[in-house]
Design an enzyme around this catalytic site. Sequence first.
Site, mmCIF file in Angstrom:
data_model
loop_
_atom_site.group_PDB
_atom_site.id
_atom_site.type_symbol
_atom_site.label_atom_id
_atom_site.label_comp_id
_atom_site.label_asym_id
_atom_site.label_seq_id
_atom_site.Cartn_x
_atom_site.Cartn_y
_atom_site.Cartn_z
ATOM 1 N N ASP A 176 41.387 30.040 26.826
ATOM 2 C CA ASP A 176 40.552 31.044 26.355
ATOM 3 C C ASP A 176 41.352 32.121 25.723
ATOM 4 O O ASP A 176 42.673 31.835 25.425
ATOM 5 C CB ASP A 176 39.961 31.758 27.635
ATOM 6 C CG ASP A 176 38.232 31.996 27.262
ATOM 7 O OD1 ASP A 176 38.020 32.504 26.197
ATOM 8 O OD2 ASP A 176 37.696 31.918 28.106
ATOM 9 N N GLU A 209 38.999 30.080 20.925
ATOM 10 C CA GLU A 209 39.531 31.267 20.627
ATOM 11 C C GLU A 209 38.697 31.929 19.755
ATOM 12 O O GLU A 209 38.683 33.125 19.130
ATOM 13 C CB GLU A 209 40.717 30.842 19.477
ATOM 14 C CG GLU A 209 41.431 31.811 18.707
ATOM 15 C CD GLU A 209 40.916 32.303 17.421
ATOM 16 O OE1 GLU A 209 41.141 33.030 16.656
ATOM 17 O OE2 GLU A 209 40.120 31.609 16.961
ATOM 18 N N TRP A 210 37.234 31.400 20.068
ATOM 19 C CA TRP A 210 35.931 31.961 19.539
ATOM 20 C C TRP A 210 35.923 32.124 17.857
ATOM 21 O O TRP A 210 34.848 32.736 17.415
ATOM 22 C CB TRP A 210 35.765 33.551 19.893
ATOM 23 C CG TRP A 210 36.191 33.468 21.385
ATOM 24 C CD1 TRP A 210 35.824 32.796 22.629
ATOM 25 C CD2 TRP A 210 36.514 34.727 22.068
ATOM 26 N NE1 TRP A 210 36.381 32.987 23.548
ATOM 27 C CE2 TRP A 210 36.769 34.451 23.523
ATOM 28 C CE3 TRP A 210 37.111 36.053 21.831
ATOM 29 C CZ2 TRP A 210 37.098 35.311 24.221
ATOM 30 C CZ3 TRP A 210 37.575 36.744 22.515
ATOM 31 C CH2 TRP A 210 37.695 36.539 23.967
ATOM 32 N N GLY A 211 36.807 31.455 17.168
ATOM 33 C CA GLY A 211 36.681 31.559 15.706
ATOM 34 C C GLY A 211 37.150 32.686 15.140
ATOM 35 O O GLY A 211 36.856 32.998 14.003
ATOM 36 N N GLU A 212 37.879 33.393 15.893
ATOM 37 C CA GLU A 212 38.111 34.941 15.302
ATOM 38 C C GLU A 212 39.281 34.873 14.305
ATOM 39 O O GLU A 212 39.221 35.629 13.285
ATOM 40 C CB GLU A 212 39.179 35.617 16.717
ATOM 41 C CG GLU A 212 37.770 36.360 17.568
ATOM 42 C CD GLU A 212 38.616 37.532 18.367
ATOM 43 O OE1 GLU A 212 39.986 37.502 18.541
ATOM 44 O OE2 GLU A 212 37.941 38.526 18.628
ATOM 45 N N ASP A 231 30.472 32.870 22.599
ATOM 46 C CA ASP A 231 29.827 31.836 23.795
ATOM 47 C C ASP A 231 28.505 31.946 23.399
ATOM 48 O O ASP A 231 27.649 32.893 23.059
ATOM 49 C CB ASP A 231 29.931 32.959 25.081
ATOM 50 C CG ASP A 231 31.455 32.807 25.577
ATOM 51 O OD1 ASP A 231 31.547 33.413 26.939
ATOM 52 O OD2 ASP A 231 32.184 32.166 24.885
#
Length: 673
Positions: A176, A209-212, A231
Amino acid sequence: MRHPHTRTARRRVVGALAGGLLCTTALAAPALAAPAHEPPSAAPADGLALTPPMGFNNWNSTGCRSEFNEAMVKGIADIFVKKGLKNAGYRYVNLDDCWALPSRDANGKLVPDPDRFPRGIKAVADYVHSKGLKLGIYTSAGTKTCNEAGFPGALGHEYSDAQQFADWGVDYLKYDNCNNQGVDAKLRYNTMRDALKATGRPMVYSLCEWGENKPWEWASDVGHLWRTTGDISDSWSSMLSILKQNLPLAQYAGPGHWNDPDMLEVGNGGMTATEYRSHFSMWSVMAAPLLIGSDLRKASDTTLGILDNKEVIAVDQDPLGKQGTVLSSEGGRWVVAKQMKDGSRAVALFNETGSPQRIATTAQAVGLPRAHAYTLRDLWQHRSYNTAGAISATVPAHGTVLVRVSTDVRWARNPSAVELGLTESPLLEAGRTVALDSTVTDLGRTPAHHVSVKLSGPRGWRVKADSPTTARMLRTGRSLRTKWKVAVPVGTKAGTYDLTLKAMYRSPAGVRADTEVPLATTVVVAPPSGVSSLGDLPWMSTTNGWGPVERNTSNGESDAGDGHPITINGTVHAKGIGAHAQSTVEIYAGKACEKVTANVGVDDEEGADGTVAFEIWADGAKVASSGTLTNAMPAQPISADVTGAGVVRLVVTDAGDGVTSDHGDWADAELSC
């Protein structure tokens, strides 16, 4: 931009996270053009994740609750075997956050929570392995994990933690992005990659990594999959938002390196069975990891039937490893096609809208060579047909028709494909009769013989044909058109009901065939004369970015009724509608109303980041817009002439900057009729 707080404890406290807080699921516009960057060609050369990983993760169903423990994990492994999910391809049983104690031991080692896992993680891994399955685990690329309790993250402990995972027999790591202390993402994720390799144990590496930092552009030689979005939550709007963000990234996916739009919500209860089938269909067309996020101990037969659809799973697991690409999306009618290793194409006809839609393409448009005819396999009906080239269907609201089309020379052994449809999606008032037209169209190369059609409604409704319901034969492209009268009994409650249209016919060889489609119709209540508060009137349908749309309170964001008094720039309003971008509220005006008025703005329950725009639509035409509004602005008046409109639609958008704190209020909203 990212949401400042979320609906689970895990995402509320993230510490010194570089760049801010967790991503939202913003309703992005479909991006059909290819990204400017060329996709990286490299992929981990370890032979892992050559098809998208399939398995289970506990977070969406249990979170950090006490039921997440050794017995539960073992029980999931047992269910995989007992219910046939293992045979369907599901392999990974993955632990999410909260498996460890909040502190490391004196040697800096991670310590499994002895209450949850009294025999440790290795004993759980051994049990899972004994079932022919694999175990996954979770940690964060920061000093602490994402849960508010702050369990130990791996930043600065990568090699030690990786070795512990290897010693325990872990097969999959979800890594995460919380509390990362501003350390460069590539450095953080590369360090853990190297640490995992140093153990010598094969482990699938999932970058959460949430696409950051656009991991699709750099992570194909780092991990096996990377999150492309924030999420997911168990709602249609969240699923749709994430789908739209992930679809444009098709060129970056392939064997050993996959775009990950987050876990499956199928079975968690926030969507309908139709919506869950769309969710599962579209994740499979996108070659996404299929990680079950519902509690399999409580799964219904419907849920298991969706998750165990082997023909749909075969689309996801095709060894060519192509992610489906968008061919069209006009008006929320999506055509997404995926090239398969055997030369066929999987084609999703996906209906984003709240009413049935005809969605059409052709075999050549999806990439197949010109042929006299094609075999069309419906992957949810599990039936094969022949088509002269048309791929077309009336798709229910929020539904997906998923087919596999090929140049199979044996096409003639199958009956012709037929398309069913109503000429409109009716709005019905109780006690009244409406006239409808249905069509049955032969799409096949062969004629359909002895064709008959039937339209049926709920018990107590009167459905009568006013023209022929049979045809001796339909040739390619010809239709049987039938007129119907549908009467809704007095006292029928407002809401959505299914009219089912069914066709029966025979192939030239005498093989019987039938097909049917549920076509949603809405029973509406005519608005009263005079001026009415829109917070008190019946609503035909709603969608909302987070939580439900609320009546006469703010959005609150989570459960129904959790809002506060509508407050814009310090002024409290007793009446109105509390929404969260992206949001739509549809209201029946019955061609009897003239004007909508409201005072609109960002609710004070959020911080200083909210930016929204409000729109009023009348029967598909935008008739008013507020422009961009922020938290710093007082409520702005908005009004629209809706004379003659059948349906009024109230829309809240994110004003184009991504959803962040976008709680939009329709204060004092009224409809004059």
